[in-house]
Design a protein around this motif. Structure first.
Motif, mmCIF file in Angstrom:
data_model
loop_
_atom_site.group_PDB
_atom_site.id
_atom_site.type_symbol
_atom_site.label_atom_id
_atom_site.label_comp_id
_atom_site.label_asym_id
_atom_site.label_seq_id
_atom_site.Cartn_x
_atom_site.Cartn_y
_atom_site.Cartn_z
ATOM 1 N N TYR A 194 0.830 -1.201 0.000
ATOM 2 C CA TYR A 194 0.000 0.000 0.000
ATOM 3 C C TYR A 194 0.865 1.250 0.000
ATOM 4 C CZ TYR A 194 -3.388 -3.484 1.331
ATOM 5 O OH TYR A 194 -4.156 -4.613 1.352
ATOM 6 N N SER A 195 0.326 2.313 -0.601
ATOM 7 C CA SER A 195 0.984 3.616 -0.584
ATOM 8 C C SER A 195 -0.030 4.682 -0.195
ATOM 9 C CB SER A 195 1.563 3.961 -1.959
ATOM 10 O OG SER A 195 2.660 3.143 -2.256
ATOM 11 N N LEU A 196 0.398 5.572 0.694
ATOM 12 C CA LEU A 196 -0.385 6.745 1.064
ATOM 13 C C LEU A 196 0.258 7.922 0.353
ATOM 14 C CD1 LEU A 196 -2.595 8.109 2.782
ATOM 15 C CD2 LEU A 196 -0.872 8.363 4.587
ATOM 16 N N LEU A 197 -0.520 8.609 -0.477
ATOM 17 C CA LEU A 197 0.017 9.668 -1.332
ATOM 18 C C LEU A 197 -0.652 11.003 -1.052
ATOM 19 C CD1 LEU A 197 -0.188 7.631 -4.660
ATOM 20 C CD2 LEU A 197 1.801 7.861 -3.157
ATOM 21 N N LEU A 198 0.132 12.066 -1.162
ATOM 22 C CA LEU A 198 -0.372 13.432 -1.084
ATOM 23 C C LEU A 198 0.356 14.230 -2.149
ATOM 24 C CD1 LEU A 198 -1.066 15.664 1.937
ATOM 25 C CD2 LEU A 198 0.544 16.469 0.240
ATOM 26 N N ASP A 199 -0.400 14.890 -3.032
ATOM 27 C CA ASP A 199 0.212 15.752 -4.048
ATOM 28 C C ASP A 199 0.623 17.053 -3.372
ATOM 29 O OD1 ASP A 199 -0.106 14.005 -6.257
ATOM 30 O OD2 ASP A 199 -2.221 14.569 -6.374
ATOM 31 N N ALA A 200 1.912 17.300 -3.314
ATOM 32 C CA ALA A 200 2.438 18.496 -2.643
ATOM 33 C C ALA A 200 1.967 19.751 -3.375
ATOM 34 C CB ALA A 200 3.959 18.433 -2.599
ATOM 35 N N GLY A 201 1.731 20.795 -2.606
ATOM 36 C CA GLY A 201 1.322 22.062 -3.187
ATOM 37 C C GLY A 201 -0.157 22.149 -3.500
ATOM 38 N N THR A 202 -0.957 21.212 -2.983
ATOM 39 C CA THR A 202 -2.388 21.205 -3.292
ATOM 40 C C THR A 202 -3.266 21.247 -2.046
ATOM 41 O OG1 THR A 202 -2.546 18.787 -3.284
ATOM 42 C CG2 THR A 202 -1.971 19.840 -5.388
ATOM 43 N N THR A 203 -2.671 21.548 -0.890
ATOM 44 C CA THR A 203 -3.463 21.501 0.340
ATOM 45 C C THR A 203 -3.963 22.884 0.736
ATOM 46 O OG1 THR A 203 -1.681 21.887 1.925
ATOM 47 C CG2 THR A 203 -1.968 19.617 1.130
ATOM 48 N N PRO A 204 -5.019 22.930 1.542
ATOM 49 C CA PRO A 204 -5.539 24.205 2.029
ATOM 50 C C PRO A 204 -4.549 24.961 2.930
ATOM 51 C CG PRO A 204 -7.167 22.462 2.358
ATOM 52 C CD PRO A 204 -5.891 21.808 1.928
ATOM 53 N N VAL A 205 -3.500 24.291 3.419
ATOM 54 C CA VAL A 205 -2.564 24.937 4.343
ATOM 55 C C VAL A 205 -1.249 25.353 3.673
ATOM 56 C CG1 VAL A 205 -3.535 23.842 6.401
ATOM 57 C CG2 VAL A 205 -1.676 22.716 5.158
ATOM 58 N N ASP A 206 -1.167 25.296 2.353
ATOM 59 C CA ASP A 206 0.075 25.658 1.663
ATOM 60 C C ASP A 206 0.538 27.077 2.013
ATOM 61 O OD1 ASP A 206 0.145 23.169 0.496
ATOM 62 O OD2 ASP A 206 -0.517 23.852 -1.477
ATOM 63 N N SER A 207 -0.397 28.019 2.103
ATOM 64 C CA SER A 207 0.000 29.401 2.420
ATOM 65 C C SER A 207 0.521 29.498 3.860
ATOM 66 C CB SER A 207 -1.159 30.370 2.196
ATOM 67 O OG SER A 207 -2.251 30.042 3.023
ATOM 68 N N VAL A 208 -0.043 28.725 4.769
ATOM 69 C CA VAL A 208 0.437 28.703 6.163
ATOM 70 C C VAL A 208 1.857 28.143 6.199
ATOM 71 C CG1 VAL A 208 0.077 27.692 8.447
ATOM 72 C CG2 VAL A 208 -1.874 28.515 7.130
ATOM 73 N N ILE A 209 2.093 27.070 5.449
ATOM 74 C CA ILE A 209 3.429 26.466 5.391
ATOM 75 C C ILE A 209 4.434 27.497 4.891
ATOM 76 C CG2 ILE A 209 4.828 24.691 4.251
ATOM 77 C CD1 ILE A 209 2.182 22.970 4.194
ATOM 78 N N ALA A 210 4.077 28.239 3.848
ATOM 79 C CA ALA A 210 4.963 29.276 3.314
ATOM 80 C C ALA A 210 5.201 30.378 4.343
ATOM 81 C CB ALA A 210 4.379 29.851 2.023
ATOM 82 N N GLU A 211 4.148 30.784 5.055
ATOM 83 C CA GLU A 211 4.284 31.805 6.113
ATOM 84 C C GLU A 211 5.288 31.355 7.175
ATOM 85 O OE1 GLU A 211 0.632 32.820 8.129
ATOM 86 O OE2 GLU A 211 -0.409 32.958 6.200
ATOM 87 N N LEU A 212 5.316 30.051 7.436
ATOM 88 C CA LEU A 212 6.210 29.498 8.450
ATOM 89 C C LEU A 212 7.631 29.309 7.923
ATOM 90 C CD1 LEU A 212 3.700 26.897 9.896
ATOM 91 C CD2 LEU A 212 4.550 28.938 11.079
ATOM 92 N N GLY A 213 7.857 29.700 6.667
ATOM 93 C CA GLY A 213 9.199 29.650 6.101
ATOM 94 C C GLY A 213 9.561 28.326 5.451
#
Length: 112
Positions: A14-33
């Motif tokens: 099994y693989s658990l996948l998340l496409d990076a750069g597509t989440t609702p928190v991307d701007s928060v992640i960027a704010e955090l540097g």
């Protein structure tokens, strides 16, 4: 859109996948540097496992790349638990902010 996808890649694997750069928190992640890439999300998963779900330790492996987070293994249940933990962080700005700040305060370095 589904943030995280748990797929069976071959029977019993099994693989658990998340496409990076597509989440609702991307701007928060960027704010955090940080950059919301697959390596950053692997760090999020590591922090979640070590701080909130130590019983998951060693039950799957990580194989992130720039555009995607991937955790994989034969333990579907463990990956489902990780999926549930990550979904909360991937959709909650304050939850993400707390996780990153707490992890960095403990000396964790995100590899993004």
């Amino acid at each position: 859109m589904t943030l995280l996808r748990l797929i069976e890649t071959t029977p019993g694997q099994y693989s658990l996948l998340l496409d990076a750069g597509t989440t609702p928190v991307d701007s928060v992640i960027a704010e955090l540097g940080h950059e919301p890439n697959g390596y950053f999300w692997a760090g999020v998963a590591e922090v979640l496992v070590s701080s909130e779900a130590p019983t998951l330790e060693g039950r799957f492996a990580y194989d992130p790349e720039a555009g995607m987070f991937c955790a994989y293994g034969t333990d579907r249940g463990a990956l489902q638990e990780l999926e549930a933990l990550m979904k909360v962080v991937a959709t909650g700005g304050e939850r993400m902010r707390r996780l990153v700040n707490d992890a960095e305060a403990r000396g964790f370095e995100f590899d993004d």
